[in-house]
Design a protein around this motif. Sequence first.
Motif, PDB file in Angstrom:
ATOM      1  N   ASP A 153      46.186  42.737  44.036  1.00 49.02           N
ATOM      2  CA  ASP A 153      45.065  42.659  45.026  1.00 49.02           C
ATOM      3  C   ASP A 153      45.085  41.192  45.311  1.00 49.02           C
ATOM      4  N   THR A 154      45.696  40.499  46.137  1.00 53.30           N
ATOM      5  CA  THR A 154      45.680  39.205  46.682  1.00 53.30           C
ATOM      6  C   THR A 154      46.048  38.943  48.133  1.00 53.30           C
ATOM      7  N   SER A 155      46.128  37.600  48.347  1.00 53.64           N
ATOM      8  CA  SER A 155      46.861  37.538  49.991  1.00 53.64           C
ATOM      9  C   SER A 155      47.516  36.094  50.113  1.00 53.64           C
ATOM     10  N   SER A 195      45.676  28.708  50.330  1.00 58.88           N
ATOM     11  CA  SER A 195      44.326  27.571  50.323  1.00 58.88           C
ATOM     12  C   SER A 195      43.848  27.393  49.021  1.00 58.88           C
ATOM     13  N   ARG A 196      43.941  28.090  48.215  1.00 60.97           N
ATOM     14  CA  ARG A 196      43.473  27.868  46.535  1.00 60.97           C
ATOM     15  C   ARG A 196      44.242  26.789  46.059  1.00 60.97           C
ATOM     16  N   THR A 197      45.705  27.060  46.009  1.00 62.81           N
ATOM     17  CA  THR A 197      46.610  26.709  45.124  1.00 62.81           C
ATOM     18  C   THR A 197      47.788  25.646  45.885  1.00 62.81           C
ATOM     19  N   GLY A 221      52.263  22.787  26.121  1.00 66.14           N
ATOM     20  CA  GLY A 221      51.827  23.170  27.273  1.00 66.14           C
ATOM     21  C   GLY A 221      52.516  22.596  28.481  1.00 66.14           C
ATOM     22  N   CYS A 222      51.881  22.482  29.427  1.00 65.70           N
ATOM     23  CA  CYS A 222      52.538  21.909  30.837  1.00 65.70           C
ATOM     24  C   CYS A 222      52.915  20.449  30.531  1.00 65.70           C
ATOM     25  N   THR A 223      52.252  19.576  29.596  1.00 68.81           N
ATOM     26  CA  THR A 223      52.459  18.231  29.273  1.00 68.81           C
ATOM     27  C   THR A 223      53.735  18.135  28.374  1.00 68.81           C
ATOM     28  N   ASP A 252      47.176  40.915  36.756  1.00 71.41           N
ATOM     29  CA  ASP A 252      45.912  40.103  36.667  1.00 71.41           C
ATOM     30  C   ASP A 252      46.012  39.020  37.931  1.00 71.41           C
ATOM     31  N   ARG A 253      45.514  39.123  38.878  1.00 75.33           N
ATOM     32  CA  ARG A 253      45.618  38.376  40.000  1.00 75.33           C
ATOM     33  C   ARG A 253      45.210  36.971  39.935  1.00 75.33           C
ATOM     34  N   ASN A 254      44.297  36.648  38.808  1.00 72.21           N
ATOM     35  CA  ASN A 254      43.959  35.206  38.393  1.00 72.21           C
ATOM     36  C   ASN A 254      44.998  34.420  37.924  1.00 72.21           C
ATOM     37  N   THR A 255      46.156  35.078  37.381  1.00 69.16           N
ATOM     38  CA  THR A 255      47.063  34.191  36.824  1.00 69.16           C
ATOM     39  C   THR A 255      48.335  34.358  37.589  1.00 69.16           C
ATOM     40  N   ASN A 274      41.341  30.557  31.640  1.00 71.84           N
ATOM     41  CA  ASN A 274      39.999  30.389  32.388  1.00 71.84           C
ATOM     42  C   ASN A 274      40.460  29.336  33.361  1.00 71.84           C
ATOM     43  N   GLY A 275      40.410  29.836  34.550  1.00 71.49           N
ATOM     44  CA  GLY A 275      41.314  29.027  35.405  1.00 71.49           C
ATOM     45  C   GLY A 275      40.134  27.699  36.234  1.00 71.49           C
ATOM     46  N   ARG A 276      38.918  28.235  36.165  1.00 73.37           N
ATOM     47  CA  ARG A 276      38.083  27.362  36.664  1.00 73.37           C
ATOM     48  C   ARG A 276      37.806  26.049  35.780  1.00 73.37           C
ATOM     49  N   GLU A 277      37.686  26.342  34.239  1.00 71.15           N
ATOM     50  CA  GLU A 277      37.591  25.319  33.382  1.00 71.15           C
ATOM     51  C   GLU A 277      38.640  24.516  33.232  1.00 71.15           C
ATOM     52  N   ALA A 293      50.455  21.941  39.393  1.00 70.06           N
ATOM     53  CA  ALA A 293      49.905  23.275  39.291  1.00 70.06           C
ATOM     54  C   ALA A 293      48.963  23.835  40.386  1.00 70.06           C
ATOM     55  N   ASN A 294      48.666  22.728  41.166  1.00 69.77           N
ATOM     56  CA  ASN A 294      47.822  23.140  42.317  1.00 69.77           C
ATOM     57  C   ASN A 294      47.571  21.982  43.270  1.00 69.77           C
ATOM     58  N   THR A 295      47.801  22.038  44.449  1.00 72.36           N
ATOM     59  CA  THR A 295      47.702  20.965  45.465  1.00 72.36           C
ATOM     60  C   THR A 295      46.335  20.348  45.380  1.00 72.36           C
ATOM     61  N   ARG A 296      45.459  21.077  45.127  1.00 74.03           N
ATOM     62  CA  ARG A 296      44.065  20.566  45.076  1.00 74.03           C
ATOM     63  C   ARG A 296      43.975  19.361  44.047  1.00 74.03           C
ATOM     64  N   ILE A 297      44.283  19.779  43.055  1.00 69.93           N
ATOM     65  CA  ILE A 297      44.419  18.683  41.807  1.00 69.93           C
ATOM     66  C   ILE A 297      45.125  17.494  42.181  1.00 69.93           C
ATOM     67  N   GLY A 325      47.786  20.245  30.046  1.00 70.97           N
ATOM     68  CA  GLY A 325      48.317  21.689  30.028  1.00 70.97           C
ATOM     69  C   GLY A 325      47.657  22.348  28.862  1.00 70.97           C
ATOM     70  N   ALA A 326      48.017  23.340  28.238  1.00 70.44           N
ATOM     71  CA  ALA A 326      47.736  24.310  27.395  1.00 70.44           C
ATOM     72  C   ALA A 326      47.641  23.308  26.019  1.00 70.44           C
ATOM     73  N   GLY A 327      46.703  23.668  25.264  1.00 64.78           N
ATOM     74  CA  GLY A 327      46.385  22.773  23.825  1.00 64.78           C
ATOM     75  C   GLY A 327      44.875  22.534  23.399  1.00 64.78           C
TER      76      GLY A 327
HETATM   77  N1  ACO Z   1      43.722  36.428  45.135  1.00 66.16           N
HETATM   78  C1  ACO Z   1      42.428  36.718  45.564  1.00 66.16           C
HETATM   79  N2  ACO Z   1      41.526  36.479  44.859  1.00 66.16           N
HETATM   80  C2  ACO Z   1      41.430  35.767  43.751  1.00 66.16           C
HETATM   81  C3  ACO Z   1      42.705  35.468  43.076  1.00 66.16           C
HETATM   82  C4  ACO Z   1      44.043  35.892  43.836  1.00 66.16           C
HETATM   83  N3  ACO Z   1      45.343  35.495  43.180  1.00 66.16           N
HETATM   84  N4  ACO Z   1      42.576  34.969  41.907  1.00 66.16           N
HETATM   85  C5  ACO Z   1      41.299  34.859  41.926  1.00 66.16           C
HETATM   86  N5  ACO Z   1      40.828  35.369  42.916  1.00 66.16           N
HETATM   87  C6  ACO Z   1      39.097  35.731  43.136  1.00 66.16           C
HETATM   88  C7  ACO Z   1      38.390  35.469  41.746  1.00 66.16           C
HETATM   89  O1  ACO Z   1      38.419  36.867  41.443  1.00 66.16           O
HETATM   90  C8  ACO Z   1      36.953  34.933  42.141  1.00 66.16           C
HETATM   91  O2  ACO Z   1      36.485  36.375  43.103  1.00 66.16           O
HETATM   92  P1  ACO Z   1      34.613  36.431  42.442  1.00 66.16           P
HETATM   93  O3  ACO Z   1      34.194  35.177  43.009  1.00 66.16           O
HETATM   94  O4  ACO Z   1      34.562  37.520  43.474  1.00 66.16           O
HETATM   95  O5  ACO Z   1      34.794  36.285  41.049  1.00 66.16           O
HETATM   96  C9  ACO Z   1      37.483  33.993  43.448  1.00 66.16           C
HETATM   97  O6  ACO Z   1      38.859  34.565  43.725  1.00 66.16           O
HETATM   98  C10 ACO Z   1      37.261  32.642  43.016  1.00 66.16           C
HETATM   99  O7  ACO Z   1      37.614  32.416  41.829  1.00 66.16           O
HETATM  100  P2  ACO Z   1      37.855  30.913  41.130  1.00 66.16           P
HETATM  101  O8  ACO Z   1      38.438  30.961  39.812  1.00 66.16           O
HETATM  102  O9  ACO Z   1      36.463  30.197  41.239  1.00 66.16           O
HETATM  103  O10 ACO Z   1      38.670  30.197  42.021  1.00 66.16           O
HETATM  104  P3  ACO Z   1      39.194  28.704  42.136  1.00 66.16           P
HETATM  105  O11 ACO Z   1      39.005  28.112  43.300  1.00 66.16           O
HETATM  106  O12 ACO Z   1      38.741  28.086  40.991  1.00 66.16           O
HETATM  107  O13 ACO Z   1      40.900  28.933  42.153  1.00 66.16           O
HETATM  108  C11 ACO Z   1      42.618  28.606  40.322  1.00 66.16           C
HETATM  109  C12 ACO Z   1      41.417  29.266  41.085  1.00 66.16           C
HETATM  110  C13 ACO Z   1      43.651  28.545  41.517  1.00 66.16           C
HETATM  111  C14 ACO Z   1      43.179  29.523  39.243  1.00 66.16           C
HETATM  112  C15 ACO Z   1      42.075  27.182  40.028  1.00 66.16           C
HETATM  113  O14 ACO Z   1      41.051  27.463  39.077  1.00 66.16           O
HETATM  114  C16 ACO Z   1      43.143  26.646  39.394  1.00 66.16           C
HETATM  115  O15 ACO Z   1      44.258  26.082  39.912  1.00 66.16           O
HETATM  116  N6  ACO Z   1      42.937  26.340  37.879  1.00 66.16           N
HETATM  117  C17 ACO Z   1      43.924  25.398  37.230  1.00 66.16           C
HETATM  118  C18 ACO Z   1      44.844  26.150  36.704  1.00 66.16           C
HETATM  119  C19 ACO Z   1      45.813  25.483  36.250  1.00 66.16           C
HETATM  120  O16 ACO Z   1      46.287  24.440  36.356  1.00 66.16           O
HETATM  121  N7  ACO Z   1      46.684  26.199  35.233  1.00 66.16           N
HETATM  122  C20 ACO Z   1      47.668  25.708  34.335  1.00 66.16           C
HETATM  123  C21 ACO Z   1      47.461  24.870  33.390  1.00 66.16           C
HETATM  124  S1  ACO Z   1      48.979  24.041  32.756  1.00 66.16           S
HETATM  125  C22 ACO Z   1      49.552  24.825  31.288  1.00 66.16           C
HETATM  126  O17 ACO Z   1      49.816  24.430  30.468  1.00 66.16           O
HETATM  127  C23 ACO Z   1      50.294  26.375  31.958  1.00 66.16           C
END
Ligand code: ACO
Length: 339
Positions: free
Chosen positions: A32-34, A40-42, A116-118, A155-158, A221-224, A259-263, A318-320
């Motif tokens: 469930d994603t688009s 836009s988020r990554t 981790g990614c480092t 898990d759409r979050n990851t 925990n993406g946000r943290e 990891a993310n263009t915003r970062i 990254g992870a650690g």
């Molecule tokens: N599609 C649609 N909606 C989604 C998706 C998805 N793929 N993933 C999350 N959402 C939803 C969430 O459920 C949330 O909905 P809710 O508000 O109803 O709960 C909403 O989108 C916003 O979620 P956030 O987590 O606040 O989104 P955010 O703007 O923070 O972006 C992201 C999430 C992209 C994961 C961001 O936090 C991020 O890039 N974090 C860093 C991740 C990273 O760099 N990880 C790698 C580390 S390196 C390593 O060692 C592997």
Amino acid sequence: MNSEKSRVGIAGVGTYVPERVLTNLQLQEIVDTSDQWIRSRTGICERRVAADDEAASDLALHASRRALANAGVGPDELDLVIMATNTPDMLFPASACLLQDKLGAKNAGAFDLLAGCTGFIYGMAVASQFIAAGTARNVLVAGSEVLTRILNWKDRNTCVLFGDGAGSVVMTKAPDDRGILSVALGSDGSGGDLLKLPAGGSLFPASTETVARGQHYLQMNGREVFKFAVRAMEDSAGEVLRRAGLTGADVDFLIPHQANTRIIEHAAKKMNLPMDRVAVNVDRYGNTSAASIPLALEESLQAGKIKDGDNVVMVGFGAGLTWAGLLIKWYDYKANNGR
Ligand code: ACO
């Protein structure tokens, strides 16, 4: 860690990505994603997925052969093989040993590095110490990941964030006015819970329960992690510059972990760098963890964005949790007639 006395450079780079492309539109069909949300988020548009018979050491093998060829170094001239990975072929033996064997690097020690990614920057830091100390002449550092094997595709979050790939460098001595100028490594294990793969180790050995609980999947925990990443990129870049007695104005090119263009954009802004002096390929590969920096490095070299004498900063997190920066005054071995 202080600036190196005996300088160390990157004599050759090689990369490999699997053929299979997984686009955001295809992902829409399975979770469930688009496409719009992911872009836009990554900034990610697509990622690569390894073939069923490809493991991390296989990806690393392709990348490493190319790095050796580019460096003009034979496998038997390697003293050390370091493989940075979070997705080793198996817990042990080390994937670096499997890579060492496949390469025919019969004179090399070999070990995996988990940061981790480092991991790739950590690996280059370790390699440079061996070379600077005179313990090794040529060291291969590979970053290789098959992250798609540890993702929970429900898990759409990851699952939308990561991809597979590999990159390798051959490191060796550089002239005194070139090579690695400074390195800064950091860690904070109190944040270990933010990004982990809990099961399959000695704490939660593989069992039907761990599988039922989904503990063999990457959890984040993406946000943290996002908040930490922004801080870590900025601090790592600042620290390597400070250690080398330079400022942001001295930086010619930035290679951030992808990891993310915003970062990435945040890090570039803090360093006052226009985006044409920053490597970005997360759009095509997603987050390839320990492989992202060498993949971005080779692309930048091929595009002519890095020249002999440029100050290049690499930063990762990254992870650690782990984070690191590395500042290198680029030495073009080929333009200078090799090693
Ligand atoms: N599609 C649609 N909606 C989604 C998706 C998805 N793929 N993933 C999350 N959402 C939803 C969430 O459920 C949330 O909905 P809710 O508000 O109803 O709960 C909403 O989108 C916003 O979620 P956030 O987590 O606040 O989104 P955010 O703007 O923070 O972006 C992201 C999430 C992209 C994961 C961001 O936090 C991020 O890039 N974090 C860093 C991740 C990273 O760099 N990880 C790698 C580390 S390196 C390593 O060692 C592997």
